[in-house]
Design an enzyme around this catalytic site. Structure first.
Site, PDB file in Angstrom:
ATOM      1  N   CYS A 197      -3.104   8.733  -1.882  1.00 18.77           N
ATOM      2  CA  CYS A 197      -3.022   8.078  -2.980  1.00 18.77           C
ATOM      3  C   CYS A 197      -1.571   7.517  -3.095  1.00 18.77           C
ATOM      4  CB  CYS A 197      -3.433   8.875  -4.402  1.00 18.77           C
ATOM      5  SG  CYS A 197      -1.927  10.100  -4.544  1.00 18.77           S
ATOM      6  N   CYS A 204      -4.814   3.253  -3.274  1.00 21.59           N
ATOM      7  CA  CYS A 204      -3.721   2.952  -2.679  1.00 21.59           C
ATOM      8  C   CYS A 204      -4.077   1.590  -2.008  1.00 21.59           C
ATOM      9  CB  CYS A 204      -3.310   3.925  -1.426  1.00 21.59           C
ATOM     10  SG  CYS A 204      -4.644   4.290  -0.352  1.00 21.59           S
ATOM     11  N   CYS A 212      -3.892   1.928   3.549  1.00 24.95           N
ATOM     12  CA  CYS A 212      -4.248   2.878   4.548  1.00 24.95           C
ATOM     13  C   CYS A 212      -4.649   2.139   5.906  1.00 24.95           C
ATOM     14  CB  CYS A 212      -5.445   3.604   4.140  1.00 24.95           C
ATOM     15  SG  CYS A 212      -5.955   4.932   5.115  1.00 24.95           S
TER      16      CYS A 212
END
Length: 138
Positions: free
Chosen positions: A12, A86, A90
């Site tokens: 997150c 997020c 990533c």
């Protein structure tokens, strides 16, 4: 999923709430059967104190956890990467399984608002354990 012990990374933004709760639940529920990591794209200084309190209510102590920065190595070392708000931060590697859990951010919320977030994460972690085929310890 490759044979052997699966590895799960929870991500997150601040690694101070959702990903910490998910990692703690998976560690509690799966024991040593799963390698568990958590990280954040912009880690906070500490775990959200309301999250610490909410997890303590269910008997899990996350007070000593420290938010960690998301690295490409952490993603590369994981079989499953679970993101929670997020966005595109990533890194994506071929052969990895990616899940996105649309779970509310507990930042800035009181305990009454964090409890349902905690409970939703616990439910999702239980489902993930089933998908991984890992038995919960007795």
């Amino acid at each position: 999923m490759p044979p052997g012990k699966p590895s799960v990374l929870f991500v997150c933004v601040h690694n101070a709430g959702r990903s910490q709760m998910a990692a703690a639940f998976l560690t509690r529920m799966a024991g040593d059967a799963v390698e568990v990591r958590s990280a954040g794209s912009v880690p906070a200084e500490e775990v959200n104190p309301v999250v610490v309190d909410a997890m303590a209510e269910v008997g899990i102590d996350v007070s000593a956890e420290i938010p960690k920065i998301l690295t490409a190595d952490a993603v590369r070392a994981s079989d499953v990467c679970v993101t929670m708000g997020c966005g595109d931060t990533c890194p994506v590697f071929p052969g990895k399984r990616y899940l996105d859990w649309p779970v509310a951010d507990p930042a800035g919320r009181g305990i009454e608002a964090v409890r349902p977030v905690r409970d939703e994460i616990e439910r999702r972690v239980r489902g993930l354990i089933g998908e991984l085929g890992v038995p919960e310890p007795a």
